[in-house]
Design a protein around this motif. Structure first.
Motif, short mmCIF file in Angstrom:
data_model
loop_
_atom_site.label_atom_id
_atom_site.label_comp_id
_atom_site.label_asym_id
_atom_site.label_seq_id
_atom_site.Cartn_x
_atom_site.Cartn_y
_atom_site.Cartn_z
N ARG A 167 1.18 4.13 -2.91
CA ARG A 167 0.94 5.56 -2.63
C ARG A 167 2.14 6.41 -3.04
NH1 ARG A 167 -1.06 3.41 2.39
NH2 ARG A 167 -3.35 3.43 2.44
N ILE A 184 -5.88 9.54 -3.16
CA ILE A 184 -5.73 8.09 -3.07
C ILE A 184 -6.53 7.60 -1.87
CG2 ILE A 184 -4.09 6.18 -2.92
CD1 ILE A 184 -1.91 8.29 -3.73
N TYR A 236 0.84 -1.21 0.00
CA TYR A 236 0.00 0.00 0.00
C TYR A 236 0.87 1.26 0.00
CZ TYR A 236 -4.11 -2.87 1.18
OH TYR A 236 -5.12 -3.80 1.17
N ARG A 296 1.89 9.27 -5.93
CA ARG A 296 2.15 10.67 -5.59
C ARG A 296 3.32 11.21 -6.38
NH1 ARG A 296 0.66 9.31 0.57
NH2 ARG A 296 -1.54 9.99 0.49
#
Length: 244
Positions: free
Chosen positions: A200, A211, A196, A204
């Motif tokens: 992310r 998100i 995860y 980004r």
């Protein structure tokens, strides 16, 4: 079907965008594939898979057969509708009538939509695909500025269960030294990886800030989710998105 058969995406998607992940609950499969297996490649009875896919279409009133893929842990992106069963790990659709889908049982499913509801996408991100750029390739195929997109992450293997070797960390750190923050020490010579957090970070870096989702663990929740790491013979969940 029962409400527990689906994990609805919790995100501020525009009206008309439908997004969810199935669970293992509520289907026709038996044994290690019990019960809502949607994959035809994992050794399940083909008749049960056919029945489960019919249940999926009927219960969700899907506008079309989902754009099933031959997932290969790569970064190729198909455009729905897809002919046959293309080797790809993501698909993109624009307008009404096409359903993007990926199958997982520990890998990370990521669903995307444009803020104006004009396009959607689904990506299958195991660590190899994630390091290879499947999320960035999906963003490029959507053809919109990442600042105008939203992403939702479905259930995947959690960091407490995802033990990897140092080569996995190196694969990410050669591209982005900040990826080191997504790994913690485990057993001697091993690391715990946070899929995860890695997703992310990459989203980004690509310019996508909105998100959602994440935090569930397929390995630790045997009642709701299939997990290849927990049970190498198992079914697969589907993560779907379409414009209704």
């Amino acid at each position: 079907m029962a409400p527990e058969s689906f994990l609805r995406a919790d995100w501020p998607a525009p009206p008309g965008v439908r997004a969810l992940q199935t669970t293992r609950v509520g289907g026709a499969s038996q044994g290690p594939h019990a019960s809502f297996n949607l994959a035809a490649h994992c050794g399940d009875d083909p008749a049960a898979v056919t029945r489960n896919r019919a249940l999926l279409r009927e219960s969700l009133a899907l506008p079309a057969e989902p754009a099933w893929l031959n997932q290969v842990h790569g970064c190729a992106v198909a455009r729905a509708p897809v002919p046959g069963l293309p080797a790809a790990d993501a698909s993109v659709a624009e307008g009404h009538g096409q359903v993007c889908v990926v199958l997982t049982a520990d890998c990370l499913p990521v669903l995307f939509c444009a803020e104006d509801g004009s396009a959607v996408a689904a990506a299958h991100a195991g660590w190899r695909g994630l390091a290879g750029g499947v999320l960035e390739q999906t963003l490029a195929a959507l053809g919109r500025p990442p600042s105008r997109l939203l992403a939702w992450m479905g259930a995947a293997i959690g960091p407490a269960a995802f033990e990897v070797g140092a080569e996995v960390r190196e694969a990410f750190m050669t591209q982005d030294p900040d990826a080191a923050t997504c790994f913690t020490p485990g057993l001697p010579g091993r690391l715990q990886a946070d899929l995860y957090a890695l997703a992310r970070l990459r989203l980004r870096r690509a310019g996508l800030e909105r998100i959602y989702g994440g935090g569930l663990c397929t390995v630790s929740d045997a009642e709701r989710f299939f997990s290849f790491r927990r049970e190498p013979v198992c079914g697969r969940m589907a993560s779907l998105i379409w414009i209704g």
